[in-house]
Design an enzyme around this catalytic site. Structure first.
Site, PDB file in Angstrom:
ATOM      1  N   LYS A 140      19.331   1.967  -1.601  1.00 24.75           N
ATOM      2  CA  LYS A 140      19.917   3.088  -2.334  1.00 24.75           C
ATOM      3  C   LYS A 140      19.861   4.152  -1.377  1.00 24.75           C
ATOM      4  O   LYS A 140      20.765   5.244  -1.683  1.00 24.75           O
ATOM      5  CB  LYS A 140      19.746   2.890  -3.301  1.00 24.75           C
ATOM      6  N   HIS A 280      50.217 -26.273  12.108  1.00 27.29           N
ATOM      7  CA  HIS A 280      50.229 -25.686  10.900  1.00 27.29           C
ATOM      8  C   HIS A 280      49.902 -26.856   9.699  1.00 27.29           C
ATOM      9  O   HIS A 280      50.057 -26.808   8.367  1.00 27.29           O
ATOM     10  CB  HIS A 280      51.797 -25.608  10.391  1.00 27.29           C
TER      11      HIS A 280
END
Length: 528
Positions: A140, A280
């Protein structure tokens, strides 16, 4: 706030001590004061470094078996104070709080403890409290504080100090803060996920998922999509844990298809050689054989056209003969639980062919979660680890399958689990001979699979399609007899399907009339 902040005082308290001494020595050489706790302090002192205990800073000893040691205003005040705020500076002076410019913390090994199968109480004791609190405080206040949570960032920190005369720039501290918040988020996700499992809560009110970047990809499914590959730390054998021996970088589609191929071939264990060829994300050929070479050839003969540019997965270490055969056509990726030196040498001549090896096969019975993003949320479900064995099957027709037919039926069922719905799979003699995938109609899937078999029969010079005398699997029930009849017309002689349709009686009657043997599994395998 200024861009460059000099580093004068550091707190180092780590569980993973990889690189700790080297980092501490480099910091001390730059005149940085070192603070630490417990084992980290001892390790640095043993290396001859001057270290101040956090307990001496706070005036309180470590207590409660180490649960309380850094949770103190003199630590968090030193991390959170805004150095350009007069009120904050006054509070620091009044209470004897000195600033901490660098926090180096990595957390108790909670994930590793769970992975080892530790009991509930041991896992609880490996939940870090002080570490995440300090990390979040330092992140922070990244305007003034550096926070490092990963030994991989030690070198980058020292480089910044060298380049900026003992200081770090704001952009670097921002990046460290981002990494730090992601780490605590992943840690909390691991803890909350474990607790949900431990308490038997399948649908907790909140779910958190996390991953660690393994690879930035060139693009996603298409070239205009950005993409990356993250690993979840589960260690499941597969594309995430595999070693790549050669070939260019894996693409998004390569990773997706390789995962599908290896998960499918794992269905057959390691006792009998097996091969799966994927295109695929759907299998275009799957087979078992006396050797890997036999299995590959049979899988290839199911659909030679689709196999071009496909992914090959093997359930046993790749050998030279199979490697030689695979190089006969263009293949994107081969994945196997190991490879011989001779096989690697053969592949070396194909610079674009990727070879991946793993330490074993994934456990197809293992639990876990799978999830899929939808607009505004996630769909979460158990992994499909459903298994059907011989004793689970229910004979529903007058005619029973022979032993050979039963083997092919179970083979077809394993493959159908990995074919996109609606799925129809024809199998003969331990090899797929026709696969119909992803159609809106089950009838169309049956027709497409049969048509492919016809074309392959012509290409191979066979007198008739291999669907003649085959076993057929359907991933879900036949809602009407029409799909079943298409399979019968293609030459199938026995059927495996879940059952459960409102018209099961009609479907069974149609099977009896056609002279088919049919078994129900009581379980479906939709794959969307």
């Amino acid at each position: 706030m200024t861009d460059l902040v000099p580093l004068r005082r550091a707190l180092l308290s780590v569980s993973d001590k990889t690189g700790l001494i080297e980092l501490a020595q480099a910091l001390a050489a730059r005149g940085v004061e070192l603070l630490s706790t417990g084992g980290s302090a001892k390790a640095m002192r043993d290396a001859g470094l001057a270290v101040k205990d956090v307990a001496d800073v706070t005036g309180f000893p470590e207590m409660m078996d180490g649960r309380v040691k850094t949770l103190h205003p003199k630590v968090h005040g030193g991390l959170l104070a805004l150095r350009d705020n007069d009120a904050h500076v006054a509070a620091m002076n009044e209470h004897g709080i000195e600033g901490i410019d660098l926090l180096v913390v990595n957390l108790y090994p909670f994930e590793a403890t769970v992975a080892k199968g530790a009991d509930y109480d041991t896992c609880i004791e490996n939940i870090d409290i002080g570490g995440p609190a300090m990390i979040r405080a330092a992140a922070k206040n990244h305007a003034f504080v550096n926070v490092v949570t990963d030994p991989e960032d030690y070198a980058a920190l020292l480089t910044q100090l060298d380049e900026n005369d003992g200081a770090t720039p704001y952009a670097f501290r921002q990046q460290l803060a981002l990494t730090a918040y992601a780490r605590t988020a992943a840690y909390d996700a691991a803890v909350s996920g474990w607790m949900a499992d431990a308490l038997g809560q399948d649908t907790p009110r909140r779910r958190a998922f996390a991953g660690t970047l393994k690879q930035t990809l060139r693009y996603g499914e298409n070239s205009h999509q950005r993409a990356a590959f993250y690993v979840d730390g589960s260690g499941r054998e597969g594309v995430a844990t595999a070693q790549q021996h050669q070939g260019k970088e894996l693409s998004y589609n390569n990773i997706n298809d390789t995962d599908a191929a290896f998960e499918l071939v794992a269905e057959f264990g390691t006792d009998t050689p097996a091969c799966a060829i994927i295109k695929h994300a759907n299998p275009c050929g799957v087979a078992v054989g006396a050797t890997l070479l036999d299995a590959y050839k049979s899988a290839f003969d199911c659909d030679r056209t689709s196999a071009f540019g496909g992914i090959v997965a093997l359930n046993q270490p790749l050998d030279a003969a199979t490697a030689e055969e695979i190089t006969g056509i263009f293949t994107e990726v081969v994945i196997a639980p190991g490879a011989s030196d001779e096989a690697k040498e053969i592949f070396a001549a194909k610079k674009n062919l990727r070879l991946l090896t793993t330490a074993g096969l994934p456990d197809i019975r293992a639990g876990g979660l799978s999830f899929r993003q939808v607009a505004g949320g996630l769909l979460v479900q158990d992994k499909d680890n459903g298994f059907v064995g011989l004793d689970d099957l229910k004979l529903v027709t007058k005619k029973a399958p022979t032993d050979d037919q039963m083997r092919d039926l179970l083979f077809a069922w394993k493959v159908a689990k990995h074919v996109k719905s609606n799925a129809i799979v024809y199998v003969k003699d331990g090899a797929t001979v026709g696969v119909g995938a992803g159609q809106m109609s089950r009838v169309d899937s049956a027709l497409i699979a049969a048509k492919k078999a016809e074309r392959m029969a012509e290409a191979l010079g066979l007198p008739q399609p291999l669907t003649i005398g085959s076993a057929v699997a359907s991933d879900a029930f036949f809602p009407f007899p029409d799909g079943l009849m298409e399979a019968a017309q293609a030459g199938a002689t026995c059927v495996i399907q879940p059952g459960g349709s409102m018209r099961d009686d009609e479907v069974i009657a149609a099977a009896d009339e056609a002279g088919l043997a049919m078994v129900f599994t009581g379980m479906r395998h939709f794959r969307h």
